[in-house]
Design a protein around this motif. Structure first.
Motif, PDB file in Angstrom:
ATOM      1  N   ALA A 195       0.909  -1.202  -0.124  1.00 11.15           N
ATOM      2  CA  ALA A 195       0.020  -0.130  -0.175  1.00 11.15           C
ATOM      3  C   ALA A 195       0.848   0.930   0.173  1.00 11.15           C
ATOM      4  O   ALA A 195       0.118   2.333   0.213  1.00 11.15           O
ATOM      5  CB  ALA A 195      -0.630   0.318   1.274  1.00 11.15           C
ATOM      6  N   GLU A 196       1.955   1.122   0.412  1.00 10.88           N
ATOM      7  CA  GLU A 196       3.061   2.221  -0.098  1.00 10.88           C
ATOM      8  C   GLU A 196       2.986   3.345  -1.097  1.00 10.88           C
ATOM      9  O   GLU A 196       2.896   4.694  -0.768  1.00 10.88           O
ATOM     10  CB  GLU A 196       4.564   2.139   0.056  1.00 10.88           C
ATOM     11  CG  GLU A 196       5.734   2.968   0.886  1.00 10.88           C
ATOM     12  CD  GLU A 196       5.894   4.081  -0.349  1.00 10.88           C
ATOM     13  OE1 GLU A 196       6.285   4.977  -0.534  1.00 10.88           O
ATOM     14  OE2 GLU A 196       5.656   3.591  -1.885  1.00 10.88           O
ATOM     15  N   PRO A 197       2.269   3.606  -2.107  1.00  8.48           N
ATOM     16  CA  PRO A 197       2.506   4.416  -3.036  1.00  8.48           C
ATOM     17  C   PRO A 197       1.177   5.021  -2.936  1.00  8.48           C
ATOM     18  O   PRO A 197       1.131   5.851  -3.200  1.00  8.48           O
ATOM     19  CB  PRO A 197       1.866   3.139  -4.744  1.00  8.48           C
ATOM     20  CG  PRO A 197       2.586   1.857  -3.972  1.00  8.48           C
ATOM     21  CD  PRO A 197       2.985   1.365  -2.837  1.00  8.48           C
ATOM     22  N   LEU A 198      -0.123   4.298  -1.839  1.00  3.91           N
ATOM     23  CA  LEU A 198      -0.885   5.132  -1.782  1.00  3.91           C
ATOM     24  C   LEU A 198      -0.828   6.484  -0.870  1.00  3.91           C
ATOM     25  O   LEU A 198      -1.352   7.199  -0.707  1.00  3.91           O
ATOM     26  CB  LEU A 198      -1.993   4.181  -1.545  1.00  3.91           C
ATOM     27  CG  LEU A 198      -2.937   2.980  -2.777  1.00  3.91           C
ATOM     28  CD1 LEU A 198      -3.674   2.096  -1.727  1.00  3.91           C
ATOM     29  CD2 LEU A 198      -2.949   4.087  -4.060  1.00  3.91           C
ATOM     30  N   PHE A 199       0.104   5.936  -0.071  1.00  2.00           N
ATOM     31  CA  PHE A 199      -0.168   6.478   1.172  1.00  2.00           C
ATOM     32  C   PHE A 199       1.879   7.585   0.669  1.00  2.00           C
ATOM     33  O   PHE A 199       2.428   8.409   1.833  1.00  2.00           O
ATOM     34  CB  PHE A 199       1.112   5.760   2.360  1.00  2.00           C
ATOM     35  CG  PHE A 199      -0.232   5.559   3.112  1.00  2.00           C
ATOM     36  CD1 PHE A 199      -1.514   6.074   3.602  1.00  2.00           C
ATOM     37  CD2 PHE A 199      -0.785   4.027   2.891  1.00  2.00           C
ATOM     38  CE1 PHE A 199      -2.741   5.220   4.114  1.00  2.00           C
ATOM     39  CE2 PHE A 199      -1.851   3.541   2.701  1.00  2.00           C
ATOM     40  CZ  PHE A 199      -2.886   3.938   4.318  1.00  2.00           C
ATOM     41  N   ALA A 200       2.248   7.054  -0.245  1.00  2.52           N
ATOM     42  CA  ALA A 200       3.905   7.436  -1.067  1.00  2.52           C
ATOM     43  C   ALA A 200       3.835   9.561   0.174  1.00  2.52           C
ATOM     44  O   ALA A 200       2.662  10.487  -0.661  1.00  2.52           O
ATOM     45  CB  ALA A 200       3.866   7.882  -2.031  1.00  2.52           C
ATOM     46  N   GLY A 201       4.434  10.148   0.192  1.00  2.22           N
ATOM     47  CA  GLY A 201       5.052  11.475   0.373  1.00  2.22           C
ATOM     48  C   GLY A 201       3.952  12.035   1.762  1.00  2.22           C
ATOM     49  O   GLY A 201       4.112  12.680   1.657  1.00  2.22           O
ATOM     50  N   TRP A 202       3.257  11.253   2.607  1.00  2.00           N
ATOM     51  CA  TRP A 202       2.239  11.366   3.529  1.00  2.00           C
ATOM     52  C   TRP A 202       3.019  11.564   4.823  1.00  2.00           C
ATOM     53  O   TRP A 202       3.508  10.486   5.455  1.00  2.00           O
ATOM     54  CB  TRP A 202       1.044  10.654   3.512  1.00  2.00           C
ATOM     55  CG  TRP A 202      -0.101  10.942   4.800  1.00  2.00           C
ATOM     56  CD1 TRP A 202       0.070  12.358   5.484  1.00  2.00           C
ATOM     57  CD2 TRP A 202      -1.499  10.404   4.559  1.00  2.00           C
ATOM     58  NE1 TRP A 202      -1.201  12.120   6.519  1.00  2.00           N
ATOM     59  CE2 TRP A 202      -1.869  11.535   5.623  1.00  2.00           C
ATOM     60  CE3 TRP A 202      -2.359   9.969   4.107  1.00  2.00           C
ATOM     61  CZ2 TRP A 202      -3.157  11.448   6.609  1.00  2.00           C
ATOM     62  CZ3 TRP A 202      -3.642   9.877   4.491  1.00  2.00           C
ATOM     63  CH2 TRP A 202      -4.148  10.161   5.526  1.00  2.00           C
ATOM     64  N   GLU A 203       3.602  12.620   5.556  1.00  2.00           N
ATOM     65  CA  GLU A 203       4.100  13.257   6.570  1.00  2.00           C
ATOM     66  C   GLU A 203       4.308  12.437   8.111  1.00  2.00           C
ATOM     67  O   GLU A 203       2.709  13.101   8.883  1.00  2.00           O
ATOM     68  CB  GLU A 203       5.522  13.786   6.646  1.00  2.00           C
ATOM     69  CG  GLU A 203       6.829  13.833   6.000  1.00  2.00           C
ATOM     70  CD  GLU A 203       7.265  14.745   6.363  1.00  2.00           C
ATOM     71  OE1 GLU A 203       7.129  16.208   6.644  1.00  2.00           O
ATOM     72  OE2 GLU A 203       8.366  14.989   5.463  1.00  2.00           O
ATOM     73  N   GLU A 204       3.485  11.110   8.003  1.00  2.00           N
ATOM     74  CA  GLU A 204       2.802  10.895   9.067  1.00  2.00           C
ATOM     75  C   GLU A 204       3.233   9.167   9.502  1.00  2.00           C
ATOM     76  O   GLU A 204       3.239   8.381   9.621  1.00  2.00           O
ATOM     77  CB  GLU A 204       1.383  10.486   9.023  1.00  2.00           C
ATOM     78  CG  GLU A 204       0.566   9.399  10.321  1.00  2.00           C
ATOM     79  CD  GLU A 204       0.546  10.729  11.521  1.00  2.00           C
ATOM     80  OE1 GLU A 204       0.713   9.849  12.564  1.00  2.00           O
ATOM     81  OE2 GLU A 204       0.082  11.651  11.117  1.00  2.00           O
ATOM     82  N   THR A 205       4.083   9.093  11.197  1.00  2.00           N
ATOM     83  CA  THR A 205       4.412   8.155  11.976  1.00  2.00           C
ATOM     84  C   THR A 205       3.726   7.286  12.006  1.00  2.00           C
ATOM     85  O   THR A 205       3.690   5.283  11.861  1.00  2.00           O
ATOM     86  CB  THR A 205       5.203   8.501  12.650  1.00  2.00           C
ATOM     87  OG1 THR A 205       4.244   8.883  13.836  1.00  2.00           O
ATOM     88  CG2 THR A 205       5.836  10.368  12.711  1.00  2.00           C
ATOM     89  N   MET A 206       2.667   7.159  12.226  1.00  2.00           N
ATOM     90  CA  MET A 206       1.284   6.035  12.343  1.00  2.00           C
ATOM     91  C   MET A 206       1.306   4.953  11.411  1.00  2.00           C
ATOM     92  O   MET A 206       1.186   4.295  11.883  1.00  2.00           O
ATOM     93  CB  MET A 206      -0.317   6.273  12.875  1.00  2.00           C
ATOM     94  CG  MET A 206       0.299   6.617  14.707  1.00  2.00           C
ATOM     95  SD  MET A 206      -1.120   7.108  15.664  1.00  2.00           S
ATOM     96  CE  MET A 206      -1.147   8.712  14.889  1.00  2.00           C
ATOM     97  N   ILE A 207       1.467   5.874   9.974  1.00  2.00           N
ATOM     98  CA  ILE A 207       0.846   5.309   8.774  1.00  2.00           C
ATOM     99  C   ILE A 207       2.985   4.278   8.867  1.00  2.00           C
ATOM    100  O   ILE A 207       2.271   3.071   8.446  1.00  2.00           O
ATOM    101  CB  ILE A 207       1.497   6.058   7.579  1.00  2.00           C
ATOM    102  CG1 ILE A 207      -0.906   6.782   7.741  1.00  2.00           C
ATOM    103  CG2 ILE A 207       1.450   5.831   6.274  1.00  2.00           C
ATOM    104  CD1 ILE A 207      -0.425   7.967   6.672  1.00  2.00           C
ATOM    105  N   ASP A 208       3.419   5.525   9.042  1.00  2.00           N
ATOM    106  CA  ASP A 208       4.518   4.673   8.935  1.00  2.00           C
ATOM    107  C   ASP A 208       5.144   2.802   9.363  1.00  2.00           C
ATOM    108  O   ASP A 208       5.365   2.063   8.879  1.00  2.00           O
ATOM    109  CB  ASP A 208       6.018   4.986   9.731  1.00  2.00           C
ATOM    110  CG  ASP A 208       6.443   6.645   8.472  1.00  2.00           C
ATOM    111  OD1 ASP A 208       5.533   5.893   6.620  1.00  2.00           O
ATOM    112  OD2 ASP A 208       6.322   7.768   8.510  1.00  2.00           O
ATOM    113  N   SER A 209       3.900   3.452  10.593  1.00  2.00           N
ATOM    114  CA  SER A 209       4.561   1.922  11.964  1.00  2.00           C
ATOM    115  C   SER A 209       3.634   0.930  11.100  1.00  2.00           C
ATOM    116  O   SER A 209       4.589  -0.203  11.511  1.00  2.00           O
ATOM    117  CB  SER A 209       3.612   2.499  13.252  1.00  2.00           C
ATOM    118  OG  SER A 209       4.055   3.417  14.210  1.00  2.00           O
TER     119      SER A 209
END
Length: 321
Positions: A13-27
């Motif tokens: 799913a990384e392409p859908l969230f790419a560039g979104w600076e949100e650490t919980m998404i990174d988690s």
């Protein structure tokens, strides 16, 4: 419509969230904490996804009502906070518009004042300039009558009257921005009636005993997991927990900060001391303590600790979700 499924490999799913600076998404993407669910056929790259961690749900890709309404198996939460990517990015565009207006001669003034009781009020107004709203930016980008559903409308369709639109506040991510000597002085200035300690096994259990302090540790599931990935500092008065700053969640390289104070101990500077201690410990461990504010009091505390405000954004709280 496709079906809703949990990604075995969250990085799909990384392409859908790419560039979104949100650490919980990174988690979630890193597989450290949280889960990612997708909408699609299951045989190709997902067209829509949501990253779910604790009370938070981040929505990206093509808006999908079924994905919004989907409740993970075993979830018993009756409250949630949904953050759609389109709303978040519209807030950033609006902030950029304000900045452009300032550069073109429109002066922006911001006033944050402490009122009696510690309440912060914020007022931003244009002088000699025109306000640019996210709605205007969106119309200019995709057109007045752009077809399709938005994430906001998907949320409202899924949850109806249980939806409450709220404003949250993004804080800039700036490694090394803090005045560590100032933070050390804050920790050293704690009144002797209190005791400051990093969270160990006993204090982990104490945090779980009280509704106000549960979120300091609750996302980890066990002390062993918290000890591996999390960290926090709490203040005790006698044997009672009265304040804490800890990791709501963790990702590779940092944490998302959670700060809570028992109601009868608020406005005594305890949150500031706990926050200072947590930041110092993060710097010692080479971890980044990311901050996202749910109200203007939290913005003011973050700024007092050395952070800088970035922009406000829209989120949606779901009661009874």
């Amino acid at each position: 419509m496709g079906y809703i499924y949990k990604l075995k490999n969250p990085w799909e799913a990384e392409p859908l969230f790419a560039g979104w600076e949100e650490t919980m998404i990174d988690s979630c993407l890193q597989g450290v904490m949280g889960e990612i669910y997708a909408a699609g056929e299951g045989t190709a790259a997902p067209r829509s996804a949501k990253a779910v961690l604790g009370d938070f749900c981040f929505l990206a890709g093509e808006p999908d009502v079924d994905l919004v309404a989907h409740k993970p198996e075993g979830s018993d939460r009756d409250f949630g906070i949904m953050v759609p990517r389109d709303s978040f990015e519209a807030s950033i565009r609006e902030a950029w518009g304000l900045q452009r207006g300032q550069e073109e001669g429109g002066e922006i003034t911001a006033q944050r004042e402490w009122q009696e009781g510690g309440e912060i009020t914020a007022r931003r107004e244009w002088q000699e300039g025109g306000e640019i709203t996210a709605q205007q930016e969106w119309k200019e980008t995709v057109g007045e009558d752009s077809p399709g559903i938005t994430w906001e409308s998907a949320i409202r369709r899924a949850y109806g009257h249980r939806v409450r639109q709220v404003t949250r506040y993004a804080i800039k991510k700036e490694p090394g921005v803090w005045d560590l000597d100032r933070l050390r002085r804050a920790v050293a200035g704690l009144s002797p009636e209190y005791r400051l300690s990093l969270i160990d096994g006993e204090l982990y259990r104490k945090c779980l005993e009280n509704p106000w302090s549960r979120d300091l540790v609750a996302q980890y599931g066990s002390y062993e997991r918290f000890r591996e990935w999390g960290l926090g500092a709490v203040i005790l008065k006698g044997q009672e927990l009265v304040a804490g700053a800890s990791s709501y969640s963790s990702y590779r390289g940092g944490i998302e900060v959670e700060i809570d104070t028992r109601e009868d101990q608020r406005r005594k500077g305890l949150a500031y001391v706990c926050g200072a201690r947590l930041i110092l410990e993060c710097c010692f461990r080479n971890l980044y303590p990311s901050w996202d504010a749910h109200n203007l009091w939290s913005v003011a505390l973050a700024e007092k600790l050395g952070y800088h405000f970035a922009h406000s954004y829209t989120a949606y709280e779901i009661e009874g979700g």
